[in-house]
Write a protein that holds these residues in place. Structure first.
Motif, PDB file in Angstrom:
ATOM      1  N   GLY A  42       0.778  -1.224   0.000  1.00 43.43           N
ATOM      2  CA  GLY A  42       0.000   0.000   0.000  1.00 43.43           C
ATOM      3  C   GLY A  42       0.811   1.276   0.000  1.00 43.43           C
ATOM      4  O   GLY A  42       0.251   2.372   0.080  1.00 43.43           O
ATOM      5  N   LYS A  43       2.125   1.140  -0.080  1.00 42.23           N
ATOM      6  CA  LYS A  43       2.984   2.320  -0.072  1.00 42.23           C
ATOM      7  C   LYS A  43       3.823   2.382  -1.335  1.00 42.23           C
ATOM      8  O   LYS A  43       4.015   1.377  -2.017  1.00 42.23           O
ATOM      9  CB  LYS A  43       3.895   2.313   1.155  1.00 42.23           C
ATOM     10  N   GLU A  44       4.347   3.569  -1.618  1.00 42.85           N
ATOM     11  CA  GLU A  44       5.208   3.722  -2.773  1.00 42.85           C
ATOM     12  C   GLU A  44       6.614   3.216  -2.456  1.00 42.85           C
ATOM     13  O   GLU A  44       7.036   3.172  -1.299  1.00 42.85           O
ATOM     14  CB  GLU A  44       5.261   5.193  -3.190  1.00 42.85           C
ATOM     15  N   PRO A  87       9.056  -3.341  13.026  1.00 39.00           N
ATOM     16  CA  PRO A  87       7.954  -3.821  12.178  1.00 39.00           C
ATOM     17  C   PRO A  87       7.733  -2.941  10.945  1.00 39.00           C
ATOM     18  O   PRO A  87       7.378  -3.468   9.883  1.00 39.00           O
ATOM     19  CB  PRO A  87       6.755  -3.782  13.119  1.00 39.00           C
ATOM     20  N   GLU A  88       7.977  -1.660  11.077  1.00 39.63           N
ATOM     21  CA  GLU A  88       7.776  -0.766   9.929  1.00 39.63           C
ATOM     22  C   GLU A  88       8.838  -0.926   8.844  1.00 39.63           C
ATOM     23  O   GLU A  88       8.738  -0.321   7.780  1.00 39.63           O
ATOM     24  CB  GLU A  88       7.713   0.699  10.373  1.00 39.63           C
ATOM     25  N   ASP A  89       9.847  -1.739   9.090  1.00 40.29           N
ATOM     26  CA  ASP A  89      10.835  -2.062   8.057  1.00 40.29           C
ATOM     27  C   ASP A  89      10.344  -3.189   7.142  1.00 40.29           C
ATOM     28  O   ASP A  89      10.997  -3.504   6.144  1.00 40.29           O
ATOM     29  CB  ASP A  89      12.165  -2.484   8.688  1.00 40.29           C
TER      30      ASP A  89
END
Length: 121
Positions: A42-44, A87-89
Motif C-alpha cells: 500500500g505504499k510507494e 515492524p515498519e521495516d
C-alpha cells in the motif's frame, strides 16, 4: 545480459538483524551507483540506501544509524546490513544498479527480483 540475484531476506523479530546481498553478473564494464529500495504494501517504493563507486553513501532518515550499505567491487556485490529492525521495516527490498556495459557507454539501470523482509514477533 545482466542479472541481479538477491538473497538474505526472511522473517526476523523486532530488534533483530538481517543482511541482504545482491550480486550482479554478466557483461559489465563498470558499476557506478548501487542502491537498495523497498516497498511496503500500500505504499510507494522508497530509497533505503545508495552507494557510489567511490564509496559515498546516502540513507533514508528512517534507517540512519541502523542500516549500513556496502559494496565489494571485485564481486560486483552490494550488501545491506540491517540492525535493530522494526515492524515498519517490513517490505520487499530490491537492489538497483546503474552500470555501463562498455567503455564510454551510457548508464543502464537494472533491478533485482526483490526479497521479502518481515519484522514481526
Amino acid at each position: 545480459q545482466v542479472q541481479l540475484v538477491e538473497s538474505g531476506g526472511g522473517l526476523v523479530q523486532p530488534g533483530g538483524s538481517l543482511r541482504l546481498s545482491c550480486a550482479a553478473s554478466g557483461s559489465i564494464f563498470r558499476i557506478n551507483v548501487m542502491a537498495w529500495y523497498r516497498q511496503a504494501p500500500g505504499k510507494e517504493r522508497e530509497l533505503v540506501a545508495r552507494i557510489t563507486s567511490s564509496g559515498s553513501t546516502t540513507y533514508a532518515d528512517s534507517v540512519k544509524g541502523r542500516f549500513t550499505i556496502s559494496r565489494d567491487n571485485a564481486k560486483n556485490t552490494v550488501y545491506l546490513q540491517m540492525n535493530s529492525l522494526k515492524p515498519e521495516d517490513t517490505a520487499v527490498y530490491s537492489c538497483n544498479v546503474d552500470l555501463q556495459l562498455s567503455y564510454g557507454s551510457v548508464n543502464y539501470r537494472y533491478w533485482g527480483q526483490g526479497t521479502q523482509v518481515t519484522v514481526s514477533s
